[in-house]
Scaffold this active site. Structure first.
Site, mmCIF file in Angstrom:
data_model
loop_
_atom_site.group_PDB
_atom_site.id
_atom_site.type_symbol
_atom_site.label_atom_id
_atom_site.label_comp_id
_atom_site.label_asym_id
_atom_site.label_seq_id
_atom_site.Cartn_x
_atom_site.Cartn_y
_atom_site.Cartn_z
ATOM 1 N N SER A 121 1.150 -0.965 -0.430
ATOM 2 C CA SER A 121 -0.557 0.394 0.113
ATOM 3 C C SER A 121 0.788 1.226 -0.513
ATOM 4 O O SER A 121 0.120 1.995 -0.321
ATOM 5 C CB SER A 121 -0.878 0.258 1.270
ATOM 6 O OG SER A 121 -1.689 -1.049 1.223
ATOM 7 N N HIS A 142 -2.457 -2.914 -6.946
ATOM 8 C CA HIS A 142 -2.553 -2.752 -4.864
ATOM 9 C C HIS A 142 -4.348 -2.717 -5.225
ATOM 10 O O HIS A 142 -4.928 -2.216 -5.649
ATOM 11 C CB HIS A 142 -2.639 -1.455 -4.821
ATOM 12 C CG HIS A 142 -2.863 -0.995 -3.699
ATOM 13 N ND1 HIS A 142 -3.460 0.317 -3.126
ATOM 14 C CD2 HIS A 142 -2.798 -1.075 -2.305
ATOM 15 C CE1 HIS A 142 -4.024 0.361 -2.266
ATOM 16 N NE2 HIS A 142 -3.750 -0.367 -1.554
ATOM 17 N N GLU A 154 -5.068 -0.405 -8.181
ATOM 18 C CA GLU A 154 -3.757 0.725 -8.481
ATOM 19 C C GLU A 154 -2.682 0.061 -9.344
ATOM 20 O O GLU A 154 -2.125 -1.136 -8.855
ATOM 21 C CB GLU A 154 -3.362 1.582 -7.868
ATOM 22 C CG GLU A 154 -4.639 2.237 -6.637
ATOM 23 C CD GLU A 154 -4.258 3.150 -6.074
ATOM 24 O OE1 GLU A 154 -4.419 4.809 -5.834
ATOM 25 O OE2 GLU A 154 -3.628 2.460 -5.053
ATOM 26 N N ASN A 192 -4.543 6.133 -1.142
ATOM 27 C CA ASN A 192 -3.579 5.717 0.465
ATOM 28 C C ASN A 192 -3.759 7.107 0.732
ATOM 29 O O ASN A 192 -3.105 7.464 1.707
ATOM 30 C CB ASN A 192 -2.989 5.033 0.511
ATOM 31 C CG ASN A 192 -3.284 3.276 0.765
ATOM 32 O OD1 ASN A 192 -4.878 3.443 0.641
ATOM 33 N ND2 ASN A 192 -2.720 2.530 1.240
#
Ligand code: NAD
Length: 595
Positions: A121, A142, A154, A192
């Site tokens: 992440s 991700h 992602e 994130n």
């Protein structure tokens, strides 16, 4: 030509790994699921089984489909089993040394042309890739939690990732029914990077006892339409994983203090309170892995029931003639309270009355109110242009222009006119409530009641208690909110209260991300909607709110808290200067004139 990927391995079957295994198996792809030992393997198998069983119970999967899905998964201990797969996705804990060691081993074990992907992440995909002899075949993939539900992936390409590897993974995501955004290798990627500052800030508000966990979560759900509040989300992510992500983002992302993990997070990790997976985090769960919250010592006792005592409030005064004042008059009148509306003149009263009628008629058209209800609500409102008419009300809600001097003068006159014991409330969204409290001789009776626009629709009210507000005033204010069918959350008197304090820095960060050319407004909007379940992306929302409004709120937050990360994005300032204020003028981040 895109690579063909027929078989896949997943390393680590925790919160994410087990979900990723399910995603592949659901889409007809064989998966080899690998763990470090027998016990962890069994836990992973149980997590997968629990999830597919839930899907069957909910009617989202048939018995046959479940059997076929489970058939596609082979479980093994140790990486050696992965020698023949086309793609490996690593989902072990967020530690660089661990991931580098695993990638070194995968490089040795896997066939020469296998793609190696990490679900990290926040760590650098580039640093992970150089632990192998094939960094050109390493990519970030991700997934979002829960992986079977969230649509976004992602895809992170490093400066050396082969183009055909990226296109192969993009094609695979489509096969999985996922929507991908392909981006460069930067701490936190898109989602994130925008999410974790907000989560950390929410924990710091809890740590400072600024608001309760329930109130923080309810505020963001009801005020912003988010699928879950920040603390419930921390529990879902896993407190240990969240700690590692924040820590890495702090170190990699320019040492932004907002990413330095709040001490409470580390304490929870040390105490083994890891969130849902351990059965306890910010909340307590029925059992480890269960989503069902059970009461614990921090659960408010009978709050809703005991909070219905509205004291002797029967008659409410509303001062102002704008959008908020009109909405608040409607809220109280529809809930059966007598309302005295006070404006600056007959003309304003006439306009407010018309606006109220229009809104009530809309509610009738939509079937939310009958004609008798509409007429009764209208009949409960008295229109006046003199504050003296507030002499016999039991509550005053001030909703005049957002200027301190105007509001202070009004509160001073209310002090002269109103009966003793009356609750004096302000709807300010950015001024300190204490400034208004001390403009009166009765600061204990002054409270903030921050409604959201449109007031008749939005379910949230922030009840702002200053350092002088009495418990009785807060109790009456929260009870009144419930009496008008709103959800009150109690918070302290700080800039932005809960919702704006947590929302606007996130919006500002999104603008900074576009400004840095890391991603586009479209991809960022996609990422937040599909990765985090937000009802609107940050740029859609900014255009609706108005860029000038957003800039003013962000400036207030910055000036009060002096947090360097809160400094308004220069791009936001430039757009406001250029007159691109959002939908209301036809152009903001997007151009609406051509639509
Ligand atoms: N939790 C989230 O919401 C989320 C979302 C997206 C990405 N991620 C990322 O996914 C990764 C995994 O996070 P998680 O939350 O699933 O962690 P987790 O702690 O729930 O699971 C990690 C799993 O890896 C296993 N493991 C440890 N060492 C191993 C080894 N040498 N070989 C095989 N398995 C090993 C552990 O036994 C455990 O089951 C992290 O990089 C995290 O940043 C997490």
């Amino acid at each position: 030509m895109a690579r063909s990927i027929a078989s896949v391995g997943v390393v680590g079957l925790g919160t994410m790994g087990a979900g990723i295994v399910e995603v592949f198996a659901r889409n007809g792809i064989d998966v080899l699921a690998v763990e470090v030992g027998d016990a962890a393997l069994e836990r992973g198998r149980e997590t997968l089984r629990g999830s597919v069983d839930r899907a069957v119970r909910k009617g989202k999967l048939s018995e046959d489909e479940r059997a076929a899905l489970l058939e596609r998964v082979t479980f093994a201990v140790g990486l050696d089993a992965l020698h023949a797969v086309d793609l490996v996705i690593e989902a072990v804990p967020e530690k660089l040394e661990l991931k580098q060691r695993i990638f070194g081993e995968l490089d040795r074990v896997c066939k020469r042309d296998a793609i190696l992907a990490t679900n990290t992440s926040s760590l650098s995909v580039t640093e992970i890739s150089v632990a192998t002899s094939r960094p050109n075949q390493v990519v970030g993939m991700h997934f979002f939690n829960p992986a079977p539900v969230m649509k976004l992936v992602e895809i992170v390409r490093t400066v050396v990732t082969d183009e055909e590897v990226v296109t192969g993974i993009e094609a695979l995501c489509k096969r999985l029914g996922k929507v991908d955004v392909t981006i460069g290798d930067r701490a936190g990627f898109i989602a994130n990077a925008l999410l974790f500052g907000y989560l950390n800030q929410a924990v710091s508000l809890l740590e400072a006892k600024y608001a309760s966990r329930e109130d923080l979560d309810a505020a963001m759900k009801l005020g912003c339409g988010l699928p879950m509040g920040p603390l419930a989300l921390m529990d879902l992510i896993g407190i240990d994983t969240a700690y590692e992500i924040l820590d890495t983002m702090y170190r990699r992302g320019g040492r932004d203090r907002r990413h330095a993990p709040v001490p409470l997070i580390k304490q929870m990790v040390t105490a083994g309170l890891l969130g849902r997976k351990s059965g306890r985090g910010f909340y307590t769960y029925e059992k480890p892995g269960s989503p069902v919250v059970v009461p614990d010592e921090a659960t408010p006792v009978g709050a809703a029931a005991s909070g219905l005592d509205t004291g002797a409030v029967e008659k409410v005064g509303v001062v102002g003639s704008g959008t908020m004042a009109t909405g608040i008059i409607e809220v109280f009148a529809r809930a059966g309270f007598e309302v005295v509306s006070v404006t600056r003149g007959a003309e304003q009263s006439g306009r407010t009355c018309e606006a109220l009628k229009t809104s009530l008629n809309k509610a009738v058209v939509r079937g939310r109110l009958d004609e008798a209800g509409r007429d009764a609500a209208l009949g409960r409102v008295t229109w006046s242009a003199t504050v003296e008419h507030l002499a016999d009300v039991d509550l005053v809600v001030e909703a005049v222009v957002e200027e301190l001097s105007v509001k202070k003068a009004l509160f001073a006159s209310l002090d002269e006119i109103c009966k003793p014991g009356v609750v004096l409330a302000t709807t300010t969204s950015s001024l300190p409530v204490i400034e208004l409290a001390v403009a009166t001789e009765r600061p204990a009776d002054v409270v903030g009641l921050h409604f959201f626009n449109p007031a008749p629709v939005m379910g949230l009210v922030e009840v702002v208690r200053t350092i002088r507000t009495s418990d009785a005033t807060v109790a009456t204010a929260t009870a009144l909110c419930r009496a008008v069918r709103k959800h009150p959350v109690v918070c302290a008197d700080r800039s932005g209260f809960v919702v704006n304090a947590l929302l606007f820095p996130y919006l500002n960060d999104a603008v900074k991300m576009v400004e840095a050319s890391y991603s586009t407004a479209d991809d960022i909007d996609h990422a937040m909607k599909l990765g985090c379940g937000y009802p609107m992306g940050p740029f859609e929302l900014l255009d609706v709110i108005g860029l000038d409004v957003a800039l003013a709120i962000q400036r207030e937050l910055y000036l009060e808290l002096r947090e360097p990360g809160f400094a308004p994005a220069p791009l936001l300032e430039h757009l406001v200067t250029a007159g691109y204020l959002g939908r209301k003028v036809g152009r903001g981040f997007r151009d609406y004139s051509k639509r």
